[in-house]
Design a protein around this motif. Structure first.
Motif, PDB file in Angstrom:
ATOM      1  N   GLU A 161      50.236  -4.161  40.831  1.00 39.47           N
ATOM      2  CA  GLU A 161      51.310  -4.565  39.917  1.00 39.47           C
ATOM      3  C   GLU A 161      51.867  -5.935  40.304  1.00 39.47           C
ATOM      4  N   LYS A 162      52.144  -6.130  41.576  1.00 39.52           N
ATOM      5  CA  LYS A 162      52.691  -7.401  42.059  1.00 39.52           C
ATOM      6  C   LYS A 162      51.682  -8.529  41.880  1.00 39.52           C
ATOM      7  N   ALA A 163      50.420  -8.225  42.046  1.00 37.36           N
ATOM      8  CA  ALA A 163      49.370  -9.245  41.998  1.00 37.36           C
ATOM      9  C   ALA A 163      49.106  -9.764  40.591  1.00 37.36           C
ATOM     10  N   LYS A 164      49.714  -9.168  39.584  1.00 41.36           N
ATOM     11  CA  LYS A 164      49.589  -9.714  38.228  1.00 41.36           C
ATOM     12  C   LYS A 164      50.171 -11.120  38.168  1.00 41.36           C
ATOM     13  N   ARG A 165      51.038 -11.444  39.133  1.00 44.59           N
ATOM     14  CA  ARG A 165      51.642 -12.779  39.190  1.00 44.59           C
ATOM     15  C   ARG A 165      50.923 -13.684  40.195  1.00 44.59           C
ATOM     16  N   ALA A 166      49.771 -13.264  40.667  1.00 47.58           N
ATOM     17  CA  ALA A 166      49.104 -14.001  41.745  1.00 47.58           C
ATOM     18  C   ALA A 166      47.769 -14.589  41.297  1.00 47.58           C
ATOM     19  N   THR A 167      47.441 -15.697  41.945  1.00 44.86           N
ATOM     20  CA  THR A 167      46.110 -16.294  41.867  1.00 44.86           C
ATOM     21  C   THR A 167      45.523 -16.182  43.267  1.00 44.86           C
ATOM     22  N   PHE A 168      44.280 -15.758  43.367  1.00 45.32           N
ATOM     23  CA  PHE A 168      43.622 -15.581  44.654  1.00 45.32           C
ATOM     24  C   PHE A 168      42.513 -16.607  44.811  1.00 45.32           C
ATOM     25  N   LEU A 169      42.516 -17.303  45.939  1.00 45.91           N
ATOM     26  CA  LEU A 169      41.495 -18.304  46.233  1.00 45.91           C
ATOM     27  C   LEU A 169      40.859 -18.030  47.586  1.00 45.91           C
ATOM     28  N   CYS A 170      39.569 -18.239  47.650  1.00 48.05           N
ATOM     29  CA  CYS A 170      38.870 -18.164  48.929  1.00 48.05           C
ATOM     30  C   CYS A 170      38.593 -19.592  49.355  1.00 48.05           C
ATOM     31  N   CYS A 171      39.417 -20.095  50.275  1.00 55.24           N
ATOM     32  CA  CYS A 171      39.243 -21.471  50.723  1.00 55.24           C
ATOM     33  C   CYS A 171      39.964 -21.696  52.048  1.00 55.24           C
ATOM     34  N   ASP A 172      39.702 -22.819  52.640  1.00 59.72           N
ATOM     35  CA  ASP A 172      40.316 -23.232  53.886  1.00 59.72           C
ATOM     36  C   ASP A 172      41.797 -23.550  53.661  1.00 59.72           C
ATOM     37  N   PHE A 173      42.604 -23.386  54.683  1.00 56.14           N
ATOM     38  CA  PHE A 173      44.041 -23.620  54.544  1.00 56.14           C
ATOM     39  C   PHE A 173      44.364 -25.062  54.171  1.00 56.14           C
ATOM     40  N   GLU A 174      43.549 -26.026  54.590  1.00 59.62           N
ATOM     41  CA  GLU A 174      43.826 -27.414  54.201  1.00 59.62           C
ATOM     42  C   GLU A 174      43.695 -27.582  52.683  1.00 59.62           C
ATOM     43  N   GLU A 175      42.689 -26.947  52.090  1.00 61.26           N
ATOM     44  CA  GLU A 175      42.536 -26.988  50.637  1.00 61.26           C
ATOM     45  C   GLU A 175      43.735 -26.320  49.959  1.00 61.26           C
ATOM     46  N   THR A 176      44.169 -25.204  50.499  1.00 60.90           N
ATOM     47  CA  THR A 176      45.305 -24.474  49.928  1.00 60.90           C
ATOM     48  C   THR A 176      46.583 -25.294  50.032  1.00 60.90           C
ATOM     49  N   LEU A 177      46.861 -25.824  51.200  1.00 62.85           N
ATOM     50  CA  LEU A 177      48.093 -26.594  51.392  1.00 62.85           C
ATOM     51  C   LEU A 177      48.102 -27.877  50.569  1.00 62.85           C
ATOM     52  N   ALA A 178      46.930 -28.388  50.213  1.00 64.84           N
ATOM     53  CA  ALA A 178      46.869 -29.570  49.352  1.00 64.84           C
ATOM     54  C   ALA A 178      47.353 -29.255  47.934  1.00 64.84           C
ATOM     55  N   LEU A 179      47.394 -27.978  47.558  1.00 58.21           N
ATOM     56  CA  LEU A 179      47.837 -27.556  46.229  1.00 58.21           C
ATOM     57  C   LEU A 179      49.347 -27.331  46.143  1.00 58.21           C
ATOM     58  N   VAL A 180      50.023 -27.392  47.279  1.00 61.25           N
ATOM     59  CA  VAL A 180      51.452 -27.090  47.337  1.00 61.25           C
ATOM     60  C   VAL A 180      52.264 -28.170  46.624  1.00 61.25           C
ATOM     61  N   CYS A 181      53.269 -27.718  45.887  1.00 58.86           N
ATOM     62  CA  CYS A 181      54.181 -28.620  45.173  1.00 58.86           C
ATOM     63  C   CYS A 181      55.559 -28.584  45.823  1.00 58.86           C
ATOM     64  N   PRO A 182      56.372 -29.621  45.594  1.00 61.47           N
ATOM     65  CA  PRO A 182      57.748 -29.573  46.091  1.00 61.47           C
ATOM     66  C   PRO A 182      58.437 -28.295  45.596  1.00 61.47           C
ATOM     67  N   ASP A 183      59.274 -27.748  46.434  1.00 60.73           N
ATOM     68  CA  ASP A 183      60.035 -26.517  46.170  1.00 60.73           C
ATOM     69  C   ASP A 183      59.204 -25.240  46.262  1.00 60.73           C
ATOM     70  N   ASP A 184      57.907 -25.330  46.526  1.00 59.35           N
ATOM     71  CA  ASP A 184      57.124 -24.121  46.785  1.00 59.35           C
ATOM     72  C   ASP A 184      57.544 -23.550  48.134  1.00 59.35           C
ATOM     73  N   VAL A 185      57.365 -22.253  48.280  1.00 56.47           N
ATOM     74  CA  VAL A 185      57.572 -21.582  49.558  1.00 56.47           C
ATOM     75  C   VAL A 185      56.195 -21.207  50.080  1.00 56.47           C
ATOM     76  N   VAL A 186      55.911 -21.599  51.318  1.00 57.42           N
ATOM     77  CA  VAL A 186      54.585 -21.394  51.899  1.00 57.42           C
ATOM     78  C   VAL A 186      54.718 -20.558  53.161  1.00 57.42           C
ATOM     79  N   TYR A 187      53.888 -19.530  53.254  1.00 56.78           N
ATOM     80  CA  TYR A 187      53.824 -18.728  54.472  1.00 56.78           C
ATOM     81  C   TYR A 187      52.388 -18.759  54.968  1.00 56.78           C
ATOM     82  N   CYS A 188      52.206 -19.204  56.215  1.00 52.38           N
ATOM     83  CA  CYS A 188      50.876 -19.257  56.838  1.00 52.38           C
ATOM     84  C   CYS A 188      50.833 -18.254  57.978  1.00 52.38           C
ATOM     85  N   ASP A 189      49.786 -17.458  58.010  1.00 50.82           N
ATOM     86  CA  ASP A 189      49.622 -16.446  59.053  1.00 50.82           C
ATOM     87  C   ASP A 189      48.253 -16.614  59.704  1.00 50.82           C
TER      88      ASP A 189
END
Length: 194
Positions: A112-140
């Protein structure tokens, strides 16, 4: 993601088996649950575990079956580990649990929660390059080993070493400077990310 309430989520990981699991749960929750429930009810032996582990490593063409096997292996494997060798073979030994928990309610909640999600299989550098101002990012990331004897970072074929820790902190720092709110759960590298 599960403990927050944002309008949209981007969930990324380098492990294609994990991302496939998430995607399959979203796309076909009922089919996934039926397949996984059958595995949990019929293969709770060492022989069953090793047979499914071999099948999982050999053929991932059926995405639902592969996702169900991945959940089964993670719930039945030793200490709930997720580990691969350098050839990409899932190699966690059997955990000898009498009745591993089948997380049906949690899967429904995730779907149910994932209906609001996009899932990507990629390296964290690729993911962090997609971040916009005011986004909240959690890295684990995998925790940096406290000692040579506690050195386990093989959640993926390439592992996660000190250089990767540094790359993560550097990329997270850039995202923070660009206006995102960034939290990194653990890293050994001391670095000013602001």
């Amino acid at each position: 993601m599960l403990n927050t309430d944002y309008a949209a989520y981007l969930v990324a990981d380098i492990n294609p088996d994990l991302i496939n699991l998430y995607q399959v749960i979203c796309e076909d929750t009922r089919g996934f649950l039926d397949t996984a429930r059958l595995l949990f009810s019929t293969a709770n032996t060492a022989e069953g575990y090793y047979h499914l582990r071999q099948s999982f490593n050999r053929d991932k063409s059926n995405r639902t079956q592969s996702a169900a096997m991945f959940l089964y292996l993670n719930r039945h494997g030793y200490n709930g580990l997720c580990r691969y060798n350098k050839q990409g073979i899932f190699n966690v030994p059997y955990g000898k649990y009498t009745s591993p928990y089948f997380p049906e309610q949690e899967i429904h909640f995730f779907a149910e929660k994932a209906k609001r999600a996009t899932f990507l299989c990629c390296d964290f550098e690729e993911t962090l390059a997609l971040v916009c101002p005011d986004d909240v990012v959690y890295c684990d990331p995998p925790y940096y080993p406290a000692s040579d004897t506690a050195n386990f970072t093989q959640y993926h074929t390439q592992g996660f070493d000190k250089f990767d820790q540094y790359r993560l902190v550097t990329a997270a720092g850039k995202a923070a400077r660009d206006g995102a709110q960034v939290v990194v759960s653990h890293t050994h590298i001391a670095h000013d990310v602001g």
